[in-house]
Write a protein that holds these residues in place. Structure first.
Motif, short mmCIF file in Angstrom:
data_model
loop_
_atom_site.label_atom_id
_atom_site.label_comp_id
_atom_site.label_asym_id
_atom_site.label_seq_id
_atom_site.Cartn_x
_atom_site.Cartn_y
_atom_site.Cartn_z
N VAL A 111 0.85 -1.18 0.00
CA VAL A 111 0.00 0.00 0.00
C VAL A 111 0.89 1.23 0.00
N VAL A 112 0.62 2.13 -0.94
CA VAL A 112 1.32 3.41 -1.04
C VAL A 112 0.24 4.48 -1.04
N ASN A 113 0.25 5.32 0.00
CA ASN A 113 -0.81 6.31 0.20
C ASN A 113 -2.15 5.59 0.26
N ASP A 114 -3.08 5.92 -0.61
CA ASP A 114 -4.38 5.24 -0.62
C ASP A 114 -4.54 4.33 -1.82
N GLU A 115 -3.43 3.78 -2.31
CA GLU A 115 -3.48 2.83 -3.42
C GLU A 115 -2.80 1.54 -2.99
N MET A 116 -3.48 0.41 -3.29
CA MET A 116 -2.89 -0.90 -3.05
C MET A 116 -2.44 -1.45 -4.40
N ILE A 117 -1.20 -1.87 -4.45
CA ILE A 117 -0.63 -2.42 -5.67
C ILE A 117 -0.44 -3.92 -5.45
N LEU A 118 -1.01 -4.70 -6.36
CA LEU A 118 -0.91 -6.16 -6.30
C LEU A 118 -0.10 -6.63 -7.50
#
Length: 135
Positions: A111-118
């Protein structure tokens, strides 16, 4: 740091996911259906201690998956094929190793800020999915 994963997430971008699904042996019809519904996919994640719950809302329906950190758990793919998955938390990264009939996929979540990267890795195929946090 695990708390940053908790919440409701809306899928907003997907790259190479179709190829990853094909690599795992997902039927063509399921791939076509899933790819049409990217904007309709949400994921809720919550945990209490080492117990984690993932609630996927997709065109295949709503499906909960519950994991204990480090414990292999029988579950299914979104299109209902059986697999065994193990969830680990390594620093700020949530990792799920999933093995099914003839395939293995590593899911790496950050999670970076309010984004989740999968990031999903199946042999030589790498796919990316990006989620925005929704309230």
């Amino acid at each position: 740091m695990a708390d940053k994963f908790d919440g409701k997430w809306q899928l907003h971008a997907s790259e190479n996911f179709e190829a990853l699904m094909a690599k795992t042996g997902c039927p063509d019809e399921s791939i076509r259906t899933a790819m049409k519904a990217v904007k309709d996919t949400t994921l809720e994640i919550f945990h209490e201690g080492d117990k984690w719950t993932f609630l996927n809302h997709t065109v295949f329906g709503a499906r909960p998956a519950v994991f204990q950190i480090g414990v292999p758990t029988p579950t299914t793919t979104l299109d209902k094929r059986p697999l065994t998955a193990t969830l680990t938390l390594e620093g700020d990264t949530l990792i799920r190793h999933a093995t099914g009939d003839g395939f293995s996929v590593k899911h790496i979540r950050n999670v970076v800020n309010d984004e989740m990267i999968l990031i999903l890795i199946c042999e030589d195929v790498v796919a990316y999915r990006r989620y925005h946090r929704v309230d």
